[in-house]
Design a protein around this motif. Structure first.
Motif, mmCIF file in Angstrom:
data_model
loop_
_atom_site.group_PDB
_atom_site.id
_atom_site.type_symbol
_atom_site.label_atom_id
_atom_site.label_comp_id
_atom_site.label_asym_id
_atom_site.label_seq_id
_atom_site.Cartn_x
_atom_site.Cartn_y
_atom_site.Cartn_z
ATOM 1 N N LYS A 1 -13.693 47.405 -28.519
ATOM 2 C CA LYS A 1 -14.276 46.462 -27.565
ATOM 3 C C LYS A 1 -13.973 45.004 -27.934
ATOM 4 O O LYS A 1 -14.861 44.223 -28.255
ATOM 5 C CB LYS A 1 -15.785 46.693 -27.470
ATOM 6 C CG LYS A 1 -16.361 46.258 -26.141
ATOM 7 C CD LYS A 1 -17.749 46.800 -25.924
ATOM 8 C CE LYS A 1 -18.299 46.353 -24.580
ATOM 9 N NZ LYS A 1 -19.653 46.866 -24.355
ATOM 10 N N ASP A 2 -12.690 44.656 -27.901
ATOM 11 C CA ASP A 2 -12.298 43.258 -28.027
ATOM 12 C C ASP A 2 -10.936 43.088 -27.367
ATOM 13 O O ASP A 2 -10.184 44.045 -27.192
ATOM 14 C CB ASP A 2 -12.283 42.794 -29.492
ATOM 15 C CG ASP A 2 -11.212 43.469 -30.318
ATOM 16 O OD1 ASP A 2 -10.025 43.170 -30.123
ATOM 17 O OD2 ASP A 2 -11.572 44.308 -31.166
ATOM 18 N N THR A 3 -10.626 41.869 -27.000
ATOM 19 C CA THR A 3 -9.426 41.586 -26.206
ATOM 20 C C THR A 3 -8.155 41.992 -26.934
ATOM 21 O O THR A 3 -7.230 42.559 -26.328
ATOM 22 C CB THR A 3 -9.371 40.087 -25.859
ATOM 23 O OG1 THR A 3 -10.584 39.722 -25.186
ATOM 24 C CG2 THR A 3 -8.196 39.779 -24.944
ATOM 25 N N ASP A 4 -8.065 41.712 -28.245
ATOM 26 C CA ASP A 4 -6.861 42.068 -28.999
ATOM 27 C C ASP A 4 -6.644 43.574 -28.997
ATOM 28 O O ASP A 4 -5.507 44.046 -28.917
ATOM 29 C CB ASP A 4 -6.969 41.560 -30.437
ATOM 30 C CG ASP A 4 -6.875 40.037 -30.522
ATOM 31 O OD1 ASP A 4 -6.370 39.424 -29.561
ATOM 32 O OD2 ASP A 4 -7.307 39.474 -31.542
ATOM 33 N N VAL B 1 -7.527 45.746 -26.715
ATOM 34 C CA VAL B 1 -7.018 46.163 -25.407
ATOM 35 C C VAL B 1 -5.519 45.912 -25.339
ATOM 36 O O VAL B 1 -4.750 46.751 -24.856
ATOM 37 C CB VAL B 1 -7.754 45.424 -24.276
ATOM 38 C CG1 VAL B 1 -7.132 45.763 -22.925
ATOM 39 C CG2 VAL B 1 -9.233 45.785 -24.266
ATOM 40 N N GLY B 2 -5.085 44.773 -25.855
ATOM 41 C CA GLY B 2 -3.665 44.449 -25.870
ATOM 42 C C GLY B 2 -2.847 45.406 -26.710
ATOM 43 O O GLY B 2 -1.686 45.695 -26.399
ATOM 44 N N LYS C 1 0.459 44.725 -14.875
ATOM 45 C CA LYS C 1 -0.155 43.545 -14.247
ATOM 46 C C LYS C 1 -0.609 43.865 -12.828
ATOM 47 O O LYS C 1 -1.695 43.462 -12.408
ATOM 48 C CB LYS C 1 0.848 42.381 -14.222
ATOM 49 C CG LYS C 1 0.306 41.097 -13.607
ATOM 50 C CD LYS C 1 1.408 40.079 -13.379
ATOM 51 C CE LYS C 1 2.304 40.486 -12.211
ATOM 52 N NZ LYS C 1 3.294 39.431 -11.858
ATOM 53 N N LYS D 1 -11.497 42.682 -14.791
ATOM 54 C CA LYS D 1 -12.322 41.565 -15.251
ATOM 55 C C LYS D 1 -13.538 42.031 -16.047
ATOM 56 O O LYS D 1 -14.089 41.272 -16.858
ATOM 57 C CB LYS D 1 -12.782 40.718 -14.059
ATOM 58 C CG LYS D 1 -11.694 39.815 -13.483
ATOM 59 C CD LYS D 1 -12.239 38.931 -12.384
ATOM 60 C CE LYS D 1 -11.174 37.964 -11.884
ATOM 61 N NZ LYS D 1 -11.681 37.086 -10.789
ATOM 62 N N ASN D 2 -13.963 43.278 -15.801
ATOM 63 C CA ASN D 2 -15.176 43.796 -16.444
ATOM 64 C C ASN D 2 -14.890 44.865 -17.488
ATOM 65 O O ASN D 2 -15.789 45.587 -17.895
ATOM 66 C CB ASN D 2 -16.116 44.359 -15.374
ATOM 67 C CG ASN D 2 -16.725 43.281 -14.495
ATOM 68 O OD1 ASN D 2 -17.699 42.641 -14.863
ATOM 69 N ND2 ASN D 2 -16.120 43.064 -13.341
ATOM 70 N N LEU E 1 -14.480 44.790 -20.565
ATOM 71 C CA LEU E 1 -15.213 44.650 -21.820
ATOM 72 C C LEU E 1 -16.662 44.230 -21.571
ATOM 73 O O LEU E 1 -17.303 43.634 -22.447
ATOM 74 C CB LEU E 1 -14.524 43.624 -22.729
ATOM 75 C CG LEU E 1 -13.096 43.989 -23.175
ATOM 76 C CD1 LEU E 1 -12.473 42.849 -23.971
ATOM 77 C CD2 LEU E 1 -13.089 45.273 -23.984
ATOM 78 N N ASP F 1 -17.806 51.245 -26.219
ATOM 79 C CA ASP F 1 -16.584 51.056 -26.995
ATOM 80 C C ASP F 1 -15.775 52.355 -26.890
ATOM 81 O O ASP F 1 -16.157 53.390 -27.414
ATOM 82 C CB ASP F 1 -16.951 50.757 -28.451
ATOM 83 C CG ASP F 1 -15.736 50.452 -29.312
ATOM 84 O OD1 ASP F 1 -14.806 51.280 -29.341
ATOM 85 O OD2 ASP F 1 -15.732 49.394 -29.967
#
Length: 270
Positions: A129-132, A134-135, A145, A192-193, A195, A201
């Protein structure tokens, strides 16, 4: 095969069921797809041996668009909708197969303690549960995209539909139609949601899954990072194996249905 509309907390959804009287199996489709993507399973012996159930997520296929997109077009809302479908059909416990977004919904269902007794996922990279994270779980691409883009023109819709199956293989016409039909707010709102506070998680749920978890992916899947998926520490991984099918992209059940169906049946009878 029978189709019917059921009422849920997230609108009226169309459900498709097989005539089989065996154990129930819920199929959950991916982003901008529809329940008909599982036609190769509904046309197989699985449909006679098991009670196959598939439905269109809110904003997809023949289901209603959401009255409240912020509530419904999230992993949390989709998981609630899936649980409502089972309840409407008087299913007290079911195996779940989730494709792509559907696999993430399956993990969220388990986090919500929905009546799931085993889970198989395809094209679904469990992310922390963090942006990195997900990447790391996904492979950045133009097609990915489009999966979070509200409005798609005709060329973009065709490109997305092609990549969610396999970019080098023929794209079923119904997949392009499904992308065009999908409420664009589903893509935009869900991304957008991804996370949001009320969403579990995903990596933790996969690694600590309380029910048998089967993972089957295509070696040529252009959306997901198979190395990331293989690196996780699963405590309840079925057969202690991540199945990686050669020359298969994002939709193994559609590209290699006979092989996929054999593995799924073994898992269901496990």
């Amino acid at each position: 095969m029978q189709k019917q509309l059921v009422e849920t907390r997230h609108g009226r959804l169309e459900v498709m069921t097989s005539a089989g009287k065996g154990a129930p199996v819920l199929f959950i489709h991916g982003n901008s797809a529809c329940k008909e993507v599982f036609h190769k399973q509904f046309e197989s012996s699985l449909a006679h041996d098991f009670r196959l159930i598939a439905f269109d997520l809110p904003g997809h296929g023949a289901s209603n668009d959401a009255a409240d997109p912020q509530k419904s077009y999230t992993l949390h809302g989709y998981a609630q909708a899936a649980a409502d479908v089972l309840k409407a059909l008087d299913v007290s416990s079911a195996a779940v197969f989730g494709w792509s977004l559907g696999g993430h919904i399956g993990l969220e269902m388990i986090a919500q303690q929905a009546p799931v007794n085993r889970l198989m996922i395809t094209g679904t990279p469990p992310f922390a549960k963090d942006t990195d994270a997900v990447g790391q779980a996904f492979v950045a691409s133009e097609a990915l995209k489009y999966g979070g883009q509200r409005d798609l023109d005709d060329a973009e819709a065709q490109s997305y539909a092609r990549h969610v199956v396999h970019p080098d293989k023929p794209t079923p016409a119904f997949m392009v139609d499904a992308v065009r039909r999908t409420d664009g707010l589903t893509r935009q709102t869900m991304f957008k949601n991804i996370l949001a506070e009320n969403i579990a998680d995903q990596q933790h749920m996969a690694e600590n899954c309380p029910v048998p978890l089967a993972i089957l992916n295509g070696a040529e899947d252009h959306f997901i990072n198979n190395a990331h998926i293989a690196s996780l520490n699963y405590k309840n991984l079925w057969e202690e194996t991540i199945f990686l099918l050669p020359q298969v992209g994002h939709a193994a059940f559609l590209e290699k249905p006979q092989l996929f169906n054999r593995i799924l049946e073994r898992f269901l009878r496990g």
